[in-house]
Design a protein around this motif. Structure first.
Motif, PDB file in Angstrom:
ATOM      1  N   CYS A 102       2.616 -12.585   4.066  1.00 43.49           N
ATOM      2  CA  CYS A 102       4.073 -12.572   4.575  1.00 43.49           C
ATOM      3  C   CYS A 102       4.750 -11.530   5.750  1.00 43.49           C
ATOM      4  O   CYS A 102       5.791 -11.487   6.757  1.00 43.49           O
ATOM      5  CB  CYS A 102       4.881 -12.131   3.729  1.00 43.49           C
ATOM      6  N   ARG A 103       4.337 -10.785   5.738  1.00 40.05           N
ATOM      7  CA  ARG A 103       3.796  -9.476   6.986  1.00 40.05           C
ATOM      8  C   ARG A 103       3.661 -10.145   8.071  1.00 40.05           C
ATOM      9  O   ARG A 103       4.142 -10.083   9.529  1.00 40.05           O
ATOM     10  CB  ARG A 103       2.815  -8.312   6.800  1.00 40.05           C
TER      11      ARG A 103
ATOM     12  N   THR B 223       7.668  -8.197   0.203  1.00 37.63           N
ATOM     13  CA  THR B 223       7.202  -6.836   1.547  1.00 37.63           C
ATOM     14  C   THR B 223       5.647  -6.723   1.359  1.00 37.63           C
ATOM     15  O   THR B 223       5.611  -6.065   2.326  1.00 37.63           O
ATOM     16  CB  THR B 223       7.638  -5.744   0.775  1.00 37.63           C
TER      17      THR B 223
ATOM     18  N   LYS C   1       8.016  -4.744   6.216  1.00 42.95           N
ATOM     19  CA  LYS C   1       7.022  -5.632   6.346  1.00 42.95           C
ATOM     20  C   LYS C   1       5.587  -4.953   7.124  1.00 42.95           C
ATOM     21  O   LYS C   1       4.495  -5.204   7.169  1.00 42.95           O
ATOM     22  CB  LYS C   1       7.325  -6.549   6.689  1.00 42.95           C
TER      23      LYS C   1
ATOM     24  N   HIS D  91       6.101 -13.094   9.982  1.00 44.64           N
ATOM     25  CA  HIS D  91       7.034 -12.127   9.698  1.00 44.64           C
ATOM     26  C   HIS D  91       7.177 -11.767  11.431  1.00 44.64           C
ATOM     27  O   HIS D  91       8.032 -11.205  11.565  1.00 44.64           O
ATOM     28  CB  HIS D  91       8.068 -10.234   8.592  1.00 44.64           C
TER      29      HIS D  91
END
Length: 236
Positions: free
Chosen positions: A129-130, A124, A181, A133
């Motif tokens: 990763c953010r 997270t 996120k 997403h």
């Protein structure tokens, strides 16, 4: 003649039992020696190279001699078949089986007109990763279903572990994932979600950072891929 046949049959059974015992004894020795290295062996088979054992562990695939004395951490290639990466083939199988075993505990963002499906080991807090997403609708619009497995970068019992556990334990997992996120706080929660098991699969599958994308054939793509790049790769 009858006695001879009986003797030969008994000898065959004894030989087979001896071989089975020898193999089991050898595997036990390998497991014991690898434990001293912090490796837990879950599967030991003959490798494609005669005299070498292929060992699946909690940290990936390694090779040992039959008695476990010699240990090889590296890749095995088949020169006669175009330098085929035999280790990566074995890792692909490990990833496919692992993803299948957790199919009911993933957080999924389905594409309406699904053409491809990817599994992403995610955290997270990581920037990429953010970013991935944040482009979820673009992936979905291209026909790519995204399903998440948890990989808290801080390890077990870290802050990132408890943060991502709260996401998996939320009543609305998708909403909690998006909030997390976006850097928003998620209500702390504890449940039976297999976060530890996801993380351990990631370690065995060769995940060294997040995001790590696993394709349907077990191929792993480390790092972030923009929607336009990923769809081209999937279409190849």
């Amino acid at each position: 003649m009858k006695k001879l046949i009986t003797f030969l049959s008994a000898a065959s059974i004894l030989l087979a039992s001896s071989s089975a015992f020898s193999a089991a004894d050898s595997n036990a020795a390998i497991k014991s020696k690898l434990l001293n290295l912090g490796l837990e062996a879950s599967k030991i088979i003959d490798s494609p190279m005669p005299g070498l054992k292929e060992v699946t562990t909690n940290r990936g695939i390694f090779y040992t001699s039959a008695d476990g004395q010699f240990f090889i951490a590296g890749r095995l290639f088949d020169i006669n078949n175009g330098m085929k990466n035999l280790t990566e083939n074995a890792m692909n199988e490990l990833r496919i089986n692992g993803v299948e075993s957790f199919k009911d505990s993933m957080i999924v963002y389905p594409a309406k007109n699904e053409k491809y499906k990817i599994t992403v080991f995610t955290d997270t807090t990581c920037g990429y990763c953010r970013k991935l997403h944040g482009q979820m609708s673009e992936y979905n619009d291209l026909g790519i279903t995204v399903q998440y497995l948890a990989f808290p970068r801080g390890g077990l019992n870290s802050r990132s572990f408890y943060d991502i556990q709260s996401v998996w334990c939320a009543d609305d997992q998708q909403k909690a994932m998006t909030a997390s996120k976006n850097g928003e706080s998620v209500k702390p929660a504890n449940c039976s979600a297999p976060i530890s098991a996801h993380y351990e699969l990631g370690q065995a599958a060769g995940v060294n950072g997040t995001p790590a994308i696993v394709l349907d054939d077990g191929t792993m793509i480390p790092g972030y891929k923009p929607p336009s790049d990923l769809i081209q790769l999937l279409a190849q």
